[in-house]
Design a protein around this motif. Sequence first.
Motif, PDB file in Angstrom:
ATOM      1  N   SER A  82      47.599  46.091  42.838  1.00 46.97           N
ATOM      2  CA  SER A  82      46.908  45.260  41.850  1.00 46.97           C
ATOM      3  C   SER A  82      46.077  44.159  42.498  1.00 46.97           C
ATOM      4  N   MET A  83      46.171  44.032  43.805  1.00 41.82           N
ATOM      5  CA  MET A  83      45.352  43.045  44.520  1.00 41.82           C
ATOM      6  C   MET A  83      43.969  43.637  44.781  1.00 41.82           C
ATOM      7  N   VAL A  84      42.942  42.855  44.478  1.00 45.95           N
ATOM      8  CA  VAL A  84      41.576  43.241  44.799  1.00 45.95           C
ATOM      9  C   VAL A  84      41.044  42.248  45.824  1.00 45.95           C
ATOM     10  N   LYS A  85      39.826  42.477  46.277  1.00 43.83           N
ATOM     11  CA  LYS A  85      39.297  41.661  47.374  1.00 43.83           C
ATOM     12  C   LYS A  85      39.219  40.182  47.036  1.00 43.83           C
ATOM     13  N   THR A  86      39.091  39.844  45.743  1.00 38.63           N
ATOM     14  CA  THR A  86      38.940  38.446  45.347  1.00 38.63           C
ATOM     15  C   THR A  86      40.250  37.794  44.919  1.00 38.63           C
ATOM     16  N   THR A  87      41.370  38.535  44.902  1.00 43.07           N
ATOM     17  CA  THR A  87      42.638  37.966  44.450  1.00 43.07           C
ATOM     18  C   THR A  87      42.961  36.717  45.268  1.00 43.07           C
ATOM     19  N   PRO A  88      43.084  35.559  44.613  1.00 45.13           N
ATOM     20  CA  PRO A  88      43.357  34.326  45.355  1.00 45.13           C
ATOM     21  C   PRO A  88      44.850  34.155  45.607  1.00 45.13           C
ATOM     22  N   PRO A  89      45.227  33.354  46.577  1.00 46.02           N
ATOM     23  CA  PRO A  89      46.644  33.078  46.786  1.00 46.02           C
ATOM     24  C   PRO A  89      47.204  32.193  45.676  1.00 46.02           C
ATOM     25  N   GLY A  90      48.498  32.194  45.557  1.00 46.11           N
ATOM     26  CA  GLY A  90      49.197  31.335  44.605  1.00 46.11           C
ATOM     27  C   GLY A  90      50.564  31.013  45.161  1.00 46.11           C
ATOM     28  N   ARG A  91      51.370  30.326  44.366  1.00 46.99           N
ATOM     29  CA  ARG A  91      52.717  30.005  44.827  1.00 46.99           C
ATOM     30  C   ARG A  91      53.495  31.285  45.071  1.00 46.99           C
ATOM     31  N   GLY A  92      54.055  31.395  46.258  1.00 43.09           N
ATOM     32  CA  GLY A  92      54.753  32.603  46.682  1.00 43.09           C
ATOM     33  C   GLY A  92      53.941  33.476  47.606  1.00 43.09           C
ATOM     34  N   GLU A 281      36.330  31.473  40.521  1.00 42.31           N
ATOM     35  CA  GLU A 281      35.154  31.906  39.761  1.00 42.31           C
ATOM     36  C   GLU A 281      34.810  33.365  40.047  1.00 42.31           C
ATOM     37  N   PHE A 282      34.797  33.749  41.317  1.00 44.43           N
ATOM     38  CA  PHE A 282      34.420  35.119  41.645  1.00 44.43           C
ATOM     39  C   PHE A 282      35.528  36.106  41.318  1.00 44.43           C
ATOM     40  N   SER A 289      34.199  42.308  35.230  1.00 47.12           N
ATOM     41  CA  SER A 289      33.132  43.298  35.377  1.00 47.12           C
ATOM     42  C   SER A 289      33.656  44.689  35.745  1.00 47.12           C
ATOM     43  N   TRP A 290      34.761  44.771  36.556  1.00 46.91           N
ATOM     44  CA  TRP A 290      35.226  46.097  36.967  1.00 46.91           C
ATOM     45  C   TRP A 290      36.715  46.171  37.296  1.00 46.91           C
ATOM     46  N   ALA A 291      37.279  45.079  37.815  1.00 44.98           N
ATOM     47  CA  ALA A 291      38.619  45.188  38.392  1.00 44.98           C
ATOM     48  C   ALA A 291      39.709  45.403  37.346  1.00 44.98           C
ATOM     49  N   ASN A 292      39.582  44.764  36.180  1.00 46.14           N
ATOM     50  CA  ASN A 292      40.595  44.978  35.138  1.00 46.14           C
ATOM     51  C   ASN A 292      40.685  46.451  34.759  1.00 46.14           C
ATOM     52  N   ARG A 293      39.526  47.074  34.608  1.00 49.52           N
ATOM     53  CA  ARG A 293      39.511  48.495  34.254  1.00 49.52           C
ATOM     54  C   ARG A 293      40.061  49.343  35.388  1.00 49.52           C
ATOM     55  N   ALA A 294      39.680  49.016  36.611  1.00 49.49           N
ATOM     56  CA  ALA A 294      40.100  49.823  37.749  1.00 49.49           C
ATOM     57  C   ALA A 294      41.608  49.758  37.978  1.00 49.49           C
ATOM     58  N   GLY A 296      43.894  48.427  35.650  1.00 51.32           N
ATOM     59  CA  GLY A 296      44.672  48.600  34.415  1.00 51.32           C
ATOM     60  C   GLY A 296      45.515  47.392  34.077  1.00 51.32           C
ATOM     61  N   GLU A 297      45.104  46.216  34.569  1.00 51.33           N
ATOM     62  CA  GLU A 297      45.807  44.967  34.280  1.00 51.33           C
ATOM     63  C   GLU A 297      44.783  43.870  34.023  1.00 51.33           C
ATOM     64  N   ASP A 298      45.251  42.791  33.396  1.00 49.98           N
ATOM     65  CA  ASP A 298      44.423  41.595  33.255  1.00 49.98           C
ATOM     66  C   ASP A 298      44.574  40.776  34.530  1.00 49.98           C
ATOM     67  N   LEU A 299      43.630  40.917  35.442  1.00 48.11           N
ATOM     68  CA  LEU A 299      43.758  40.291  36.748  1.00 48.11           C
ATOM     69  C   LEU A 299      43.458  38.798  36.736  1.00 48.11           C
ATOM     70  N   GLU A 300      42.922  38.305  35.629  1.00 45.06           N
ATOM     71  CA  GLU A 300      42.768  36.852  35.523  1.00 45.06           C
ATOM     72  C   GLU A 300      44.126  36.160  35.521  1.00 45.06           C
ATOM     73  N   ALA A 301      45.161  36.886  35.128  1.00 43.44           N
ATOM     74  CA  ALA A 301      46.510  36.326  35.127  1.00 43.44           C
ATOM     75  C   ALA A 301      47.039  36.099  36.538  1.00 43.44           C
ATOM     76  N   GLN A 302      46.355  36.624  37.554  1.00 46.45           N
ATOM     77  CA  GLN A 302      46.771  36.381  38.935  1.00 46.45           C
ATOM     78  C   GLN A 302      46.456  34.963  39.388  1.00 46.45           C
ATOM     79  N   ILE A 303      45.576  34.276  38.679  1.00 52.01           N
ATOM     80  CA  ILE A 303      45.180  32.923  39.067  1.00 52.01           C
ATOM     81  C   ILE A 303      46.304  31.950  38.740  1.00 52.01           C
ATOM     82  N   ASP A 304      46.752  31.220  39.729  1.00 49.46           N
ATOM     83  CA  ASP A 304      47.816  30.224  39.572  1.00 49.46           C
ATOM     84  C   ASP A 304      47.164  28.858  39.382  1.00 49.46           C
ATOM     85  N   PRO A 305      47.117  28.339  38.146  1.00 48.92           N
ATOM     86  CA  PRO A 305      46.379  27.096  37.892  1.00 48.92           C
ATOM     87  C   PRO A 305      46.976  25.881  38.590  1.00 48.92           C
TER      88      PRO A 305
END
Length: 313
Positions: A82-92, A281-282, A289-294, A296-305
Amino acid sequence: MKVAFVGKGGSGKTTLSSLFVRHLAGQGRPVVAIDADINQHLGVALGLDEDRAAKIPALGDHLTEIKEYLRGDNPRISSAASMVKTTPPGRGSRLLRLGGDDPVHALGQEVNGATLLVTGAFTEEDLGVACYHSKTGAVELYLNHLVDGPGEYVVVDMTAGADSFASGLFTRFDLMFLVAEPTRKGVGVYRQYVEYAADYDVAIKVVGNKVTGPDDVAYLRSHVGDDLLTWFGQSAAVRALEQGREGVVLEPENEAALELMRRQVDGRTRDWDRFWRQAVEFHVKNARSWANRAVGEDLEAQIDPGFRVPQPI
């Protein structure tokens, strides 16, 4: 400092990036060099023979292992897949340090005082079914998870042209050296880069190459103005290095140009908040644009605010 060398094909960016890496390493500075060019010539330019250079493990071939390590026990990232090239780090997440004991730097080859990482060549298996971003995605993940401290350098030889703008990779650098020949095509690439980077506060300095005299310098300055930092002419020493000779000493004027580039890099101050903001942002852009479909998850949820990349002391 994270530094990119960019420019049109044949401009000499691989040669100049290798000279810059040699210059830093020769001063005893910690430096990681990354060959992210589809042609994969940086190892040879740094002094490896072609056989040894070809045997360096490719980041692109170990992408799953790299992702698995970087995600650590971050609960927002369900799996390496589920990690794509833009997946940012978060806690853990696991963060990287230059010279660290991790499966990314373990893929490197020590050469002339620097650590060389390579993305890997475009193979026959890739033709028609993949793009080169499948290789450079490892570099984007690396830069997003790297906590580089004062006096540490990552120098990336990028693929030719404006391809680095196809993702957020271009925002991961503190400075981009655009290698430009004194020709219409050379300065045309500069104008393209400046236009693309205008809204992202990306620092670009032009390094002239294959300059034969004052007229060439004047031509470059007339088209790029104060962004022209320095330039290189024809060099017998560089030719000797490219022929594989040992003990070559660069001409004083070219050594001075490299030192000017080093001081320009050291004069940059990283805005860590902007670095994080643009990573997010990216990632959102890619997810929608493509990663959620590719995936099959909502990858915005990977962002740790609540997470920010820790700043080294």
